[in-house]
Design a protein around this motif. Structure first.
Motif, PDB file in Angstrom:
ATOM      1  N   ILE A 191       0.830  -1.205   0.000  1.00  0.00           N
ATOM      2  CA  ILE A 191       0.000   0.000   0.000  1.00  0.00           C
ATOM      3  C   ILE A 191       0.862   1.251   0.000  1.00  0.00           C
ATOM      4  CG2 ILE A 191      -1.812   1.237   1.246  1.00  0.00           C
ATOM      5  CD1 ILE A 191      -2.745  -1.432   0.120  1.00  0.00           C
ATOM      6  N   ASN A 192       1.981   1.202   0.698  1.00  0.00           N
ATOM      7  CA  ASN A 192       2.861   2.373   0.745  1.00  0.00           C
ATOM      8  C   ASN A 192       3.365   2.730  -0.649  1.00  0.00           C
ATOM      9  OD1 ASN A 192       4.506   4.287   2.508  1.00  0.00           O
ATOM     10  ND2 ASN A 192       6.135   3.272   1.385  1.00  0.00           N
ATOM     11  N   ARG A 193       3.707   1.737  -1.428  1.00  0.00           N
ATOM     12  CA  ARG A 193       4.233   2.000  -2.775  1.00  0.00           C
ATOM     13  C   ARG A 193       3.174   2.671  -3.651  1.00  0.00           C
ATOM     14  NH1 ARG A 193       8.949  -0.879  -4.453  1.00  0.00           N
ATOM     15  NH2 ARG A 193       8.132  -0.850  -6.585  1.00  0.00           N
ATOM     16  N   THR A 194       1.939   2.180  -3.606  1.00  0.00           N
ATOM     17  CA  THR A 194       0.922   2.712  -4.508  1.00  0.00           C
ATOM     18  C   THR A 194       0.271   3.989  -3.978  1.00  0.00           C
ATOM     19  OG1 THR A 194      -0.702   1.204  -3.513  1.00  0.00           O
ATOM     20  CG2 THR A 194       0.415   0.460  -5.502  1.00  0.00           C
ATOM     21  N   HIS A 195      -0.016   4.057  -2.669  1.00  0.00           N
ATOM     22  CA  HIS A 195      -0.741   5.197  -2.124  1.00  0.00           C
ATOM     23  C   HIS A 195       0.157   6.364  -1.722  1.00  0.00           C
ATOM     24  CE1 HIS A 195      -4.201   2.598  -2.091  1.00  0.00           C
ATOM     25  NE2 HIS A 195      -4.953   3.556  -1.625  1.00  0.00           N
ATOM     26  N   THR A 196       1.419   6.073  -1.417  1.00  0.00           N
ATOM     27  CA  THR A 196       2.322   7.127  -0.943  1.00  0.00           C
ATOM     28  C   THR A 196       3.370   7.493  -1.982  1.00  0.00           C
ATOM     29  OG1 THR A 196       2.039   6.337   1.326  1.00  0.00           O
ATOM     30  CG2 THR A 196       3.893   7.804   0.908  1.00  0.00           C
ATOM     31  N   GLN A 197       3.991   6.462  -2.574  1.00  0.00           N
ATOM     32  CA  GLN A 197       5.078   6.711  -3.522  1.00  0.00           C
ATOM     33  C   GLN A 197       4.609   6.740  -4.971  1.00  0.00           C
ATOM     34  OE1 GLN A 197       7.409   3.296  -2.026  1.00  0.00           O
ATOM     35  NE2 GLN A 197       8.960   4.763  -1.355  1.00  0.00           N
ATOM     36  N   PHE A 198       3.387   6.273  -5.239  1.00  0.00           N
ATOM     37  CA  PHE A 198       2.823   6.231  -6.587  1.00  0.00           C
ATOM     38  C   PHE A 198       3.705   5.445  -7.549  1.00  0.00           C
ATOM     39  CE2 PHE A 198       1.271  10.182  -4.612  1.00  0.00           C
ATOM     40  CZ  PHE A 198      -0.075   9.877  -4.558  1.00  0.00           C
ATOM     41  N   ILE A 199       4.185   4.297  -7.073  1.00  0.00           N
ATOM     42  CA  ILE A 199       4.979   3.388  -7.904  1.00  0.00           C
ATOM     43  C   ILE A 199       4.339   2.009  -7.866  1.00  0.00           C
ATOM     44  CG2 ILE A 199       7.141   4.664  -7.658  1.00  0.00           C
ATOM     45  CD1 ILE A 199       7.974   2.749  -5.467  1.00  0.00           C
ATOM     46  N   ARG A 200       4.813   1.119  -8.727  1.00  0.00           N
ATOM     47  CA  ARG A 200       4.179  -0.181  -8.914  1.00  0.00           C
ATOM     48  C   ARG A 200       4.153  -1.012  -7.628  1.00  0.00           C
ATOM     49  NH1 ARG A 200       6.605   0.999 -13.738  1.00  0.00           N
ATOM     50  NH2 ARG A 200       5.350   0.609 -15.613  1.00  0.00           N
ATOM     51  N   LEU A 201       3.080  -1.757  -7.502  1.00  0.00           N
ATOM     52  CA  LEU A 201       2.864  -2.596  -6.327  1.00  0.00           C
ATOM     53  C   LEU A 201       3.919  -3.687  -6.234  1.00  0.00           C
ATOM     54  CD1 LEU A 201      -0.414  -3.946  -4.974  1.00  0.00           C
ATOM     55  CD2 LEU A 201       1.282  -5.614  -5.731  1.00  0.00           C
ATOM     56  N   ARG A 202       4.390  -3.921  -5.022  1.00  0.00           N
ATOM     57  CA  ARG A 202       5.263  -5.033  -4.698  1.00  0.00           C
ATOM     58  C   ARG A 202       4.874  -5.547  -3.311  1.00  0.00           C
ATOM     59  NH1 ARG A 202       6.109  -4.410  -9.413  1.00  0.00           N
ATOM     60  NH2 ARG A 202       8.116  -4.019 -10.444  1.00  0.00           N
ATOM     61  N   CYS A 203       5.349  -6.752  -2.966  1.00  0.00           N
ATOM     62  CA  CYS A 203       5.055  -7.346  -1.667  1.00  0.00           C
ATOM     63  C   CYS A 203       6.358  -7.717  -0.987  1.00  0.00           C
ATOM     64  CB  CYS A 203       4.177  -8.585  -1.844  1.00  0.00           C
ATOM     65  SG  CYS A 203       3.935  -9.541  -0.325  1.00  0.00           S
ATOM     66  N   ALA A 204       6.468  -7.422   0.312  1.00  0.00           N
ATOM     67  CA  ALA A 204       7.709  -7.655   1.043  1.00  0.00           C
ATOM     68  C   ALA A 204       8.059  -9.135   1.165  1.00  0.00           C
ATOM     69  CB  ALA A 204       7.627  -7.027   2.434  1.00  0.00           C
ATOM     70  N   VAL A 205       7.050 -10.012   1.154  1.00  0.00           N
ATOM     71  CA  VAL A 205       7.348 -11.434   1.342  1.00  0.00           C
ATOM     72  C   VAL A 205       7.143 -12.264   0.084  1.00  0.00           C
ATOM     73  CG1 VAL A 205       6.846 -11.346   3.806  1.00  0.00           C
ATOM     74  CG2 VAL A 205       5.005 -11.945   2.217  1.00  0.00           C
ATOM     75  N   ASN A 206       6.540 -11.688  -0.949  1.00  0.00           N
ATOM     76  CA  ASN A 206       6.333 -12.400  -2.205  1.00  0.00           C
ATOM     77  C   ASN A 206       6.986 -11.615  -3.334  1.00  0.00           C
ATOM     78  OD1 ASN A 206       5.523 -13.786  -4.466  1.00  0.00           O
ATOM     79  ND2 ASN A 206       3.323 -13.522  -4.130  1.00  0.00           N
ATOM     80  N   PRO A 207       8.240 -11.908  -3.642  1.00  0.00           N
ATOM     81  CA  PRO A 207       8.969 -11.117  -4.639  1.00  0.00           C
ATOM     82  C   PRO A 207       8.468 -11.272  -6.062  1.00  0.00           C
ATOM     83  CG  PRO A 207      10.471 -12.383  -3.246  1.00  0.00           C
ATOM     84  CD  PRO A 207       9.093 -12.927  -3.023  1.00  0.00           C
ATOM     85  N   LEU A 208       7.533 -12.213  -6.287  1.00  0.00           N
ATOM     86  CA  LEU A 208       7.044 -12.433  -7.643  1.00  0.00           C
ATOM     87  C   LEU A 208       5.860 -11.541  -7.986  1.00  0.00           C
ATOM     88  CD1 LEU A 208       7.386 -14.107 -10.203  1.00  0.00           C
ATOM     89  CD2 LEU A 208       5.895 -15.852  -9.202  1.00  0.00           C
ATOM     90  N   ILE A 209       5.059 -11.143  -6.986  1.00  0.00           N
ATOM     91  CA  ILE A 209       3.824 -10.412  -7.283  1.00  0.00           C
ATOM     92  C   ILE A 209       4.150  -9.065  -7.923  1.00  0.00           C
ATOM     93  CG2 ILE A 209       3.513  -9.144  -5.103  1.00  0.00           C
ATOM     94  CD1 ILE A 209       0.739 -11.117  -6.841  1.00  0.00           C
ATOM     95  N   GLY A 210       3.462  -8.749  -9.011  1.00  0.00           N
ATOM     96  CA  GLY A 210       3.718  -7.517  -9.744  1.00  0.00           C
ATOM     97  C   GLY A 210       4.902  -7.603 -10.688  1.00  0.00           C
TER      98      GLY A 210
END
Length: 630
Positions: free
Chosen positions: A332-351
């Motif tokens: 959420i921080n990446r998309t709502h705050t930084q306006f960059i593509r979604l990523r997940c801290a524990v799943n490096p494949l998502i996005g």
């Protein structure tokens, strides 16, 4: 939990049937093209969500505006994009899920609510309603089964309903009846366009959590007025416009799970349509909520980002294999705050699905030796094993986990502890991975393994300056405090206001200790380079716990009396305390890296010794990326 659990019972929503009671909640991913159309990256991400096994997949933040804002959110405001929408619905349907889409007005949601609610002409009101209705029709034509009207979190319908912001004197404002009119006309216009051929879900903030804003009793009455125009109501709380409320919408690990359930229970009790709820549910809490009859459907997104097999694993009775979400809010921080593509801290494949092929066993197995047993090493070991390689891990301590053991120690870090336990369990139980605990890696014993590949994951060393009382119980390192290795007095000064220092402050304050935190930066900048939503929530809890801050000072020395601080003008004073806890960050262990770098030709440096800043995302990403290169 298995296929007989209540969350796996089908449910009728309008004229459609969901195969189970789990909905992928809407969230912007910033993965589509900048004009709001499709690309391979976006479709691959949606495929991952659809494969999860959820009954409903709701595409988030889709704008009904006629003109693209240039922000990469799905465009439903132009008929030219019906083909793109059809491709999305097709991808979701491939796995038996209902295709749903959240409709918002990107243009007007960014405006001050009083400007939209009070300042809009009747002509503009009719135009906004028409935009939503036309967008709904496009979604129907494209093959979507459902739409979600976002009437919560301060979006346009909520602006008109707001007694705080809607000060109109015509039929769209003033009285409760008039403030309901916009939402009613919006839904009626959509029904004219789509009839019952598509189900309508309405997202609502049961309460907006600020004095003078909408409260649950009035919101319930509004829901009763629109329930004949919708098929399911989706209960959340809060306002996006108020930063202080963001942790109540995207609950971080410090907050309880299922925070919106009590409100949703009221809606379930008083309405005669299905009720969905969102807000830090995992599958266990979802099953409990559905089984007890509190709600009909539970929406979630972060669990599914963390492991896109989580719903299907639960159905098969294999929930112990699911990678847990740690509720860190990196996504959420990446998309709502930084306006960059979604990523997940524990799943490096998502996005990043298009960047990597499917993990399959290689025809040419390699011997992989990994130095260190931290999170990057564990991720690399899992992926290397899946690819058919044999793996040996050297860990100097008696257990795996590295710095994550410290990070997961606090009582409010249960989510991270679950992830750590899963991560260790998944490695220890893998027959292709040989774990050598209590074994210090040396060039000699590494070469003795005849490795084809060496992965260096030796981590980082804490930054610990020397002070007068260094080496005594007066000055301790935050990691030793978190792991309960050292005694801590009743009056504490923590040096460093990063996440680690602040989490330690909260943990100690909850034990009843008096805690002060000092840092060189201004107080308003604390956490500015971290995960904003989680930091807002953490600061709130620190304030409630009585933790105080002394900022724009540095630690000059530690004496028997306490911590000697110095401000930017060189003025010094002593803060009396029993213990000074150093939380000044870490530095990559470059010396250890150089010791092993040239042992074999194929060598990779992973984790904290390879990146700036010790985040879980950096750890898992570098471990994953290295293993995928093998």
């Amino acid at each position: 939990m298995d296929k007989n659990s209540n969350i796996f019972k089908p449910i009728h929503i309008g004229k459609v049937i969901s195969k189970n009671r789990i909905e992928v909640a809407p969230a912007g991913a910033f993965l589509c093209s900048r004009d709001g159309g499709n690309n391979s990256e976006f479709l691959a991400y949606l495929k991952s969500l659809a494969k999860s096994g959820a009954g409903i997949v709701t595409l988030g933040v889709s704008s009904v505006d006629e003109q693209s804002s240039g922000v990469p959110v799905t465009n439903v405001g132009n008929s030219l994009y019906i083909s793109d929408l059809a491709d999305i619905a097709e991808v979701i349907h491939r796995y038996g899920a209902l295709a749903s889409i959240e409709l918002i007005s990107g243009q007007y949601m960014l405006m001050p609510p009083e400007v939209v609610a009070t300042g809009s002409s009747k002509k503009l009101i009719k135009h906004i309603i028409e935009l939503f209705a036309n967008a709904a029709e496009r979604c129907m034509i494209a093959g979507f089964d459902m739409i979600m009207i976002h009437g919560g979190h301060g979006n346009v319908p909520a602006m008109f309903f707001s007694k705080k912001h809607n000060h109109r004197t015509d039929e769209y404002g003033g009285s409760f009846e008039n403030r309901c009119r916009f939402g009613q006309e919006l839904l009626e216009a959509i029904r004219v366009k789509v009839g019952n051929r598509i189900a309508i879900e309405y997202r609502i903030s049961a309460e907006e959590l600020l004095e003078g804003n909408s409260e649950i009793e009035e919101t319930l009455e509004y829901a009763k007025k629109i329930q004949d125009k919708i098929d399911i109501i989706h209960v959340s709380r809060g306002l996006l416009q108020e930063e202080a409320l963001l942790p109540y919408i995207f609950q971080p690990t410090y907050f309880p799970r299922a925070m919106n359930l009590e409100a949703a229970k009221r809606f379930k009790k008083e309405l005669n349509i299905p009720v969905s709820v969102v807000g830090s549910f995992d599958l266990e809490t979802a099953e409990k909520a559905v089984s007890s009859g509190d709600v009909d459907v539970v929406a979630m997104i972060r669990n599914i980002l963390a492991d896109t097999n989580c719903v299907s694993n639960a159905y098969k009775g294999k929930s112990d294999q699911t990678r847990p979400c740690v509720r860190c809010n990196t996504c959420i921080n990446r998309t709502h705050t930084q306006f960059i593509r979604l990523r997940c801290a524990v799943n490096p494949l998502i996005g990043r699905e298009t960047q990597f092929p499917e993990i399959v066993e290689t025809r040419h197995s390699k011997k992989v030796v990994i130095i260190g047993g931290g999170p990057s090493s564990l991720e690399a070991a899992r992926v290397a094993s899946k690819k058919g390689h044999t793996v040996v891990i050297y860990e100097k301590d008696s257990e795996l986990g590295g710095a994550l053991k410290m990070a997961a120690a606090a009582s409010f870090k249960k989510d991270l502890k679950r992830y750590l336990d899963w991560s260790i369990r998944s490695v220890i139980s893998d027959p292709k991975i040989d774990v050598k605990l209590n074994t210090l890696a040396t060039p000699e014993n590494i070469l003795g393994q005849n490795p084809d590949v060496v992965l260096i994951g030796v981590g980082a060393k804490p930054i610990i300056p020397k002070f007068t009382l260094s080496g005594t119980d007066k000055v301790v390192w935050v990691g030793d405090v978190e792991l309960k290795k050292v005694p801590v007095g009743e009056d504490v000064v923590i040096v460093g206001a990063g996440f680690t220092g602040l989490e330690a402050a909260l943990s100690l304050a909850e034990e009843g200790k008096k805690v002060k935190v000092i840092d060189m930066i201004p107080e308003e900048k604390i956490g500015a380079d971290g995960i904003k939503i989680s930091m807002i929530g953490l600061k709130e809890l620190l304030k409630k716990a009585g933790v105080t801050f002394i900022c724009e000072v540095k630690l000059s020395d530690v004496t028997m009396e306490g911590a000697v601080i110095e401000d930017k003008n060189g003025n010094k004073e002593t803060i009396p305390c029993d213990t000074v806890i150093l939380s000044l960050g870490v530095r990559a262990d470059k010396e250890q890296v150089e010791l092993f770098r040239d042992l074999v030709e194929e060598t990779y440096v992973i984790g904290d010794c390879n990146t700036k800043g010790g985040t879980l995302w950096n750890a898992t990403r570098t471990g994953f990326d290295a293993a995928m290169e093998l």
